[in-house]
Design a protein around this motif. Structure first.
Motif, PDB file in Angstrom:
ATOM      1  N   SER A   1       0.842  -1.200   0.000  1.00 15.57           N
ATOM      2  CA  SER A   1       0.000   0.000   0.000  1.00 15.57           C
ATOM      3  C   SER A   1       0.874   1.245   0.000  1.00 15.57           C
ATOM      4  O   SER A   1       2.052   1.198   0.376  1.00 15.57           O
ATOM      5  N   LEU A   2       0.300   2.351  -0.406  1.00 16.88           N
ATOM      6  CA  LEU A   2       1.036   3.609  -0.457  1.00 16.88           C
ATOM      7  C   LEU A   2       1.431   4.127   0.934  1.00 16.88           C
ATOM      8  O   LEU A   2       2.556   4.613   1.099  1.00 16.88           O
ATOM      9  N   PRO A   3       0.553   4.054   1.942  1.00 19.19           N
ATOM     10  CA  PRO A   3       0.985   4.523   3.259  1.00 19.19           C
ATOM     11  C   PRO A   3       2.131   3.703   3.842  1.00 19.19           C
ATOM     12  O   PRO A   3       2.985   4.246   4.547  1.00 19.19           O
ATOM     13  N   PHE A   4       2.179   2.398   3.550  1.00 21.59           N
ATOM     14  CA  PHE A   4       3.296   1.597   4.042  1.00 21.59           C
ATOM     15  C   PHE A   4       4.580   2.012   3.344  1.00 21.59           C
ATOM     16  O   PHE A   4       5.649   2.056   3.970  1.00 21.59           O
TER      17      PHE A   4
ATOM     18  N   ILE B   1       8.181   1.391  -6.974  1.00 24.23           N
ATOM     19  CA  ILE B   1       8.434   0.701  -8.238  1.00 24.23           C
ATOM     20  C   ILE B   1       7.907  -0.730  -8.162  1.00 24.23           C
ATOM     21  O   ILE B   1       7.297  -1.238  -9.115  1.00 24.23           O
ATOM     22  N   HIS B   2       8.114  -1.380  -7.038  1.00 26.68           N
ATOM     23  CA  HIS B   2       7.582  -2.734  -6.846  1.00 26.68           C
ATOM     24  C   HIS B   2       6.062  -2.740  -6.987  1.00 26.68           C
ATOM     25  O   HIS B   2       5.495  -3.587  -7.693  1.00 26.68           O
ATOM     26  N   LEU B   3       5.394  -1.794  -6.336  1.00 23.32           N
ATOM     27  CA  LEU B   3       3.930  -1.752  -6.392  1.00 23.32           C
ATOM     28  C   LEU B   3       3.437  -1.488  -7.819  1.00 23.32           C
ATOM     29  O   LEU B   3       2.472  -2.102  -8.264  1.00 23.32           O
ATOM     30  N   VAL B   4       4.108  -0.565  -8.510  1.00 24.95           N
ATOM     31  CA  VAL B   4       3.715  -0.258  -9.889  1.00 24.95           C
ATOM     32  C   VAL B   4       3.896  -1.481 -10.783  1.00 24.95           C
ATOM     33  O   VAL B   4       3.032  -1.799 -11.621  1.00 24.95           O
ATOM     34  N   LEU B   5       5.014  -2.190 -10.627  1.00 27.02           N
ATOM     35  CA  LEU B   5       5.245  -3.390 -11.433  1.00 27.02           C
ATOM     36  C   LEU B   5       4.195  -4.453 -11.152  1.00 27.02           C
ATOM     37  O   LEU B   5       3.732  -5.146 -12.075  1.00 27.02           O
TER      38      LEU B   5
ATOM     39  N   LEU C   1      -1.263  -0.793  -5.478  1.00 30.46           N
ATOM     40  CA  LEU C   1      -1.292   0.675  -5.358  1.00 30.46           C
ATOM     41  C   LEU C   1      -2.600   1.113  -4.724  1.00 30.46           C
ATOM     42  O   LEU C   1      -3.496   1.618  -5.387  1.00 30.46           O
ATOM     43  N   LYS C   2      -2.691   0.925  -3.424  1.00 30.14           N
ATOM     44  CA  LYS C   2      -3.929   1.293  -2.736  1.00 30.14           C
ATOM     45  C   LYS C   2      -3.608   2.198  -1.556  1.00 30.14           C
ATOM     46  O   LYS C   2      -2.495   2.211  -1.029  1.00 30.14           O
ATOM     47  N   LEU C   3      -4.588   2.967  -1.145  1.00 27.05           N
ATOM     48  CA  LEU C   3      -4.417   3.915  -0.045  1.00 27.05           C
ATOM     49  C   LEU C   3      -4.670   3.287   1.313  1.00 27.05           C
ATOM     50  O   LEU C   3      -4.453   3.931   2.343  1.00 27.05           O
ATOM     51  N   GLY C   4      -5.102   2.058   1.349  1.00 26.27           N
ATOM     52  CA  GLY C   4      -5.397   1.374   2.600  1.00 26.27           C
ATOM     53  C   GLY C   4      -6.460   0.327   2.366  1.00 26.27           C
ATOM     54  O   GLY C   4      -6.709  -0.097   1.229  1.00 26.27           O
ATOM     55  N   SER C   5      -7.091  -0.115   3.439  1.00 28.38           N
ATOM     56  CA  SER C   5      -8.124  -1.149   3.350  1.00 28.38           C
ATOM     57  C   SER C   5      -9.246  -0.826   4.310  1.00 28.38           C
ATOM     58  O   SER C   5      -9.012  -0.587   5.504  1.00 28.38           O
TER      59      SER C   5
END
Length: 232
Positions: free
Chosen positions: A116-119, A155-159, A180-184
């Motif tokens: 996730s993006l916050p992590f 980069i990992h998340l985008v891939l 690529l998420k903002l959370g859950s």
């Protein structure tokens, strides 16, 4: 989902380029530039610590365990009996390699909040503080350390997202949207804690204005241009 080699190369190539530019611009020393490159590659593997038996998990926890054992041995060697130093180093290795890895495996779900993006922001903020407080780097190289780690992570998340798109069949695979998420919403407490951690760490981080000024300054651009001109 992208495989291990794709993640490593995907993070290593831009990290090497960015580290070279940082050194050419006089923002970091060659030693710190090498560390930044390593952090970028590490960031490219880091999201997969939530996969129990993945190659990145074994590499990351193995490296952390060895580093912890070495740090404990160096800290105790001058005032502690050799056998106690060895015992403490072995205990530190076991705590990371077995304890922390086991706890992470129990806590995390693959493609959960770690992806996730916050992590990504959190690990970068932690790197900034470690570089600044523990290794006493100036604000600019400390922030660069965090940027490289978060950059490799992103980069990992985008891939992962790109490899979740089947261009031939023109369809989205099942994992699409899980990186690529903002959370859950289902893990709202964990999401809230992530954001709280990021905000808290950034609040007490070294001033970022110096970092922004150094990175965007005409002096930095001129130094980079002069370096590349000398290579011709």
């Amino acid at each position: 989902m992208a495989n291990f080699r794709v993640h490593v190369l995907g993070a290593a190539i831009p990290s090497a380029l960015a580290a070279g530019l940082a050194m050419a611009g006089g923002l970091v020393t060659p030693a710190v530039g090498g560390v930044c490159f390593g952090l970028g590659v590490l960031g490219g593997m880091l999201p997969d610590i939530d996969a129990d038996n993945s190659v990145p998990t074994r590499i990351i926890f193995g490296t952390l365990a060895v580093a912890a054992a070495a740090a404990v041995a160096l800290a105790l060697r001058e005032h502690t009996a050799p056998w106690l130093v060895a015992l403490a180093a072995l205990a530190a290795f076991a705590v990371i390699r077995v304890g922390l890895r086991g706890f992470t495996a129990w806590l995390c779900v693959h493609r959960g909040l770690v992806h996730s993006l916050p992590f990504a922001a959190l690990v970068g903020a932690v790197a900034v503080h470690l570089a600044w407080r523990s290794f006493h780097l100036a604000p600019t190289p400390a922030w660069l350390a965090g940027v490289f780690l978060t950059g490799g992570f992103l980069i990992h998340l985008v891939l992962d997202e790109l490899f979740s798109v089947d261009l031939v069949g023109a369809r989205m695979k099942r994992p699409f949207g899980t990186a690529l998420k903002l959370g859950s919403r289902r893990q709202w407490l964990g999401t809230a804690l992530l954001y709280a951690g990021v905000i808290g760490l950034l609040t007490v981080a070294p001033p970022a204005d110096r970092f922004v000024r150094d990175v965007t300054s005409s002096r930095t651009r001129a130094a980079i241009a002069a370096t590349f001109a000398g290579l011709r």
